[in-house]
Design an enzyme around this catalytic site. Structure first.
Site, short mmCIF file in Angstrom:
data_model
loop_
_atom_site.label_atom_id
_atom_site.label_comp_id
_atom_site.label_asym_id
_atom_site.label_seq_id
_atom_site.Cartn_x
_atom_site.Cartn_y
_atom_site.Cartn_z
N CYS A 1 85.75 51.26 52.09
CA CYS A 1 86.17 52.30 53.04
C CYS A 1 86.07 51.83 54.47
O CYS A 1 87.08 51.73 55.18
CB CYS A 1 85.31 53.54 52.83
SG CYS A 1 85.18 53.95 51.08
N LYS B 1 89.61 61.59 59.08
CA LYS B 1 88.91 60.74 58.10
C LYS B 1 88.85 59.28 58.56
O LYS B 1 87.80 58.64 58.49
CB LYS B 1 89.62 60.84 56.74
CG LYS B 1 89.20 59.81 55.72
CD LYS B 1 87.73 59.94 55.37
CE LYS B 1 87.22 58.68 54.70
NZ LYS B 1 86.82 58.85 53.36
N1 SAJ Z 1 76.01 49.09 57.23
C1 SAJ Z 1 75.40 48.25 58.18
N2 SAJ Z 1 74.57 48.80 59.12
C2 SAJ Z 1 74.34 50.14 59.15
C3 SAJ Z 1 74.96 50.99 58.20
C4 SAJ Z 1 75.81 50.42 57.26
O1 SAJ Z 1 75.58 47.01 58.17
O2 SAJ Z 1 73.56 50.57 60.02
C5 SAJ Z 1 76.91 48.49 56.22
C6 SAJ Z 1 76.40 48.66 54.79
O3 SAJ Z 1 75.46 47.68 54.46
C7 SAJ Z 1 77.69 48.53 53.99
C8 SAJ Z 1 78.73 49.16 54.93
O4 SAJ Z 1 78.14 49.17 56.23
O5 SAJ Z 1 78.01 47.16 53.78
C9 SAJ Z 1 79.18 50.55 54.56
O6 SAJ Z 1 78.10 51.31 54.05
P1 SAJ Z 1 77.85 52.87 54.38
O7 SAJ Z 1 76.68 53.30 53.58
O8 SAJ Z 1 77.75 53.08 55.84
O9 SAJ Z 1 79.20 53.61 53.93
P2 SAJ Z 1 80.11 53.63 52.58
O10 SAJ Z 1 81.19 52.61 52.76
O11 SAJ Z 1 79.30 53.55 51.35
O12 SAJ Z 1 80.72 55.13 52.68
C10 SAJ Z 1 81.48 55.51 53.83
C11 SAJ Z 1 80.93 56.85 54.36
N3 SAJ Z 1 81.46 57.11 55.68
C12 SAJ Z 1 80.67 57.41 56.75
O13 SAJ Z 1 79.46 57.42 56.67
C13 SAJ Z 1 81.37 57.72 58.03
C14 SAJ Z 1 81.30 57.98 53.40
O14 SAJ Z 1 80.91 59.24 53.94
C15 SAJ Z 1 82.81 57.98 53.13
O15 SAJ Z 1 83.19 59.01 52.22
C16 SAJ Z 1 83.15 56.65 52.51
O16 SAJ Z 1 82.86 55.61 53.47
C17 SAJ Z 1 84.61 56.65 52.14
O17 SAJ Z 1 84.91 56.79 50.93
O18 SAJ Z 1 85.48 56.59 53.03
#
Ligand code: SAJ
Length: 403
Positions: free
Chosen positions: A255, A201
């Site tokens: 996360c 994870k």
């Molecule tokens: N982000 C970027 N660029 C990108 C993708 C994301 O800057 O290309 C930023 C987003 O704007 C945001 C952050 O990253 O600020 C996180 O967003 P996210 O949509 O990537 O993820 P979370 O935090 O909403 O959810 C993540 C997920 N993990 C993965 O995709 C590996 C989810 O599956 C997990 O269950 C969750 O963390 C968790 O609870 O751990």
């Protein structure tokens, strides 16, 4: 019978899914308002599609919330694991929850830790439980880690559908956990041991963090070299084996910005890349603010349209949002008038509400009045903004919406 400890973003949807599969579920949460809301068949969090399912689970009689734990065959721990001090994992909620359920646990019961946790936590749960209830020592109690992996905003779809990693402290625990999750998860149930499941994870979120850091670092390099990072990434991604993520104002949420530190804490010397990625992403808001200060110097009376303050697009979640952090700092430094455009909220958060130079307003109004446009979140409505409205403004687009 199942007892779910912690009725937040993971615990509540999980309890609901299980209850809607005909299993009696007792949800436990310390916060009276949470318990009361759920028992009315309502929800205290924002998650598309969840309200209807909770209503169904509560009215069927299969989901009941309480402030105390309850006897059950399976106990699921879904409590927060934040960090404390110098980015060390704070396991106090997991320990408290384990000690709290201990008097209710009997021989043959299964304890599943779903909270994202550092390596070794499931074994510590076992130790805390036996410490609190020594009468169970030598009897068969089963312990597993089954980390949650759902994306906020898509929980209802991903919770039953995603593949799950299931790692017991022994083989019997793994098998018992798989048999349990089979009842309500359609994704594959992948067996391993508890420590591998824990690191798996953390690895998933670190993978994403490192890749976002790569994109963020590229954006800073491109600024220096006068190259459009969005075009660069678009072109590079046309290579069959390249898939660069998108730069932004930083990484938010609970996360991805937290979990990599659990790896760094366990292996401080070895986790160099993972630590550096965290630092690159944590530094990105400062880079964006630097651009705003430069822009503000070029206009007589800066009026800045701040487009979006949530931590990612099309949600109202402001927790650990780099965009919000940027706007808060701009407000504190008195850079100019800040017109906050956030289509997913109806009132400014406390940290901004009291500030005399900050108001919440609609996109049209803000764009009409601003001389600097700071795009922070790629909300869908922003993608449809008429480019002509930006013609005479200084544009700082951290998400490439207008690229
Ligand atoms: N982000 C970027 N660029 C990108 C993708 C994301 O800057 O290309 C930023 C987003 O704007 C945001 C952050 O990253 O600020 C996180 O967003 P996210 O949509 O990537 O993820 P979370 O935090 O909403 O959810 C993540 C997920 N993990 C993965 O995709 C590996 C989810 O599956 C997990 O269950 C969750 O963390 C968790 O609870 O751990």
């Amino acid at each position: 019978m199942v007892c779910v400890i912690g009725l937040g973003y993971i615990g509540l949807p999980t309890a609901t899914l299980i209850a809607n599969h005909g299993i009696k579920v007792y949800g436990m949460d310390k916060v009276p308002h949470v318990v009361e809301t759920i028992n009315r068949g309502e929800i205290h969090i924002v998650e598309p599609g969840l309200a209807k399912l909770v209503k169904q689970a509560v009215s069927s009689g299969n989901l009941t919330a309480d402030q105390e734990p309850h006897e059950a065959d399976v106990f699921i721990l879904a409590v927060p694991t934040p960090f404390k001090g110098e980015k060390q994992p704070d396991l106090s909620y997991v320990e408290a929850a384990t000690r709290e359920i201990a008097p209710y646990v009997e021989e043959g019961n299964l304890i599943v830790l779903e909270s994202t946790s550092p390596v070794g936590t499931t074994e510590r749960v076992r130790d805390w439980l036996y410490d609190e209830n020594p009468a169970l020592k030598g009897k068969h109690v089963y312990f597993s880690h089954c980390p949650e992996r759902v994306l906020p905003g898509k929980i209802v779809e991903e919770l039953p559908g995603n593949d799950r990693i299931i790692g017991g402290v022994d083989e019997e625990s793994t098998q018992k956990t798989i048999a349990f999750y089979k009842q309500f998860v359609t994704g594959a149930l992948l067996a391993t041991d508890a420590r591998t499941a824990e690191l798996c994870k953390l690895t998933e979120n670190s993978f994403r963090d490192v890749n976002i850091a790569f994109a963020n670092e590229l954006s800073v390099i491109c600024d220096k070299l006068g190259i459009d990072v969005w075009e660069l990434i678009r072109l590079a991604n046309r290579h069959p084996r390249v898939n660069i993520l998108q730069p932004g104002p930083g990484v938010g949420g609970h996360c991805i910005a937290v979990d990599p530190w659990f790896i760094v804490d366990s292996a401080p010397r070895e986790a160099c890349l993972i630590r550096t990625a965290r630092q690159v992403n944590d530094n990105k808001p400062a880079v964006v603010m630097g651009k705003v200060y430069e822009a503000a110097k070029r206009v007589e009376k800066p009026v800045i349209a701040c487009m979006g303050i949530s931590f990612k697009p099309d949600i109202d979640d402001l927790r650990e949002s780099p965009s919000l952090k940027i706007v808060e700092e701009l407000a504190q430094r008195g850079v100019g008038d800040l017109l906050v455009v956030e289509p997913n909220i109806t009132a400014l958060p406390k940290s901004l509400a009291a500030h005399p130079h900050v108001i919440l307003c609609g996109a049209e109004d803000a764009l009409a009045r601003a001389n600097i446009v700071l795009l922070l979140v790629d909300h869908t409505p922003f993608k449809h903004i008429d480019r002509a409205l930006l013609a005479d403004k200084i544009l700082i687009d951290t998400r490439g919406v207008f690229a």
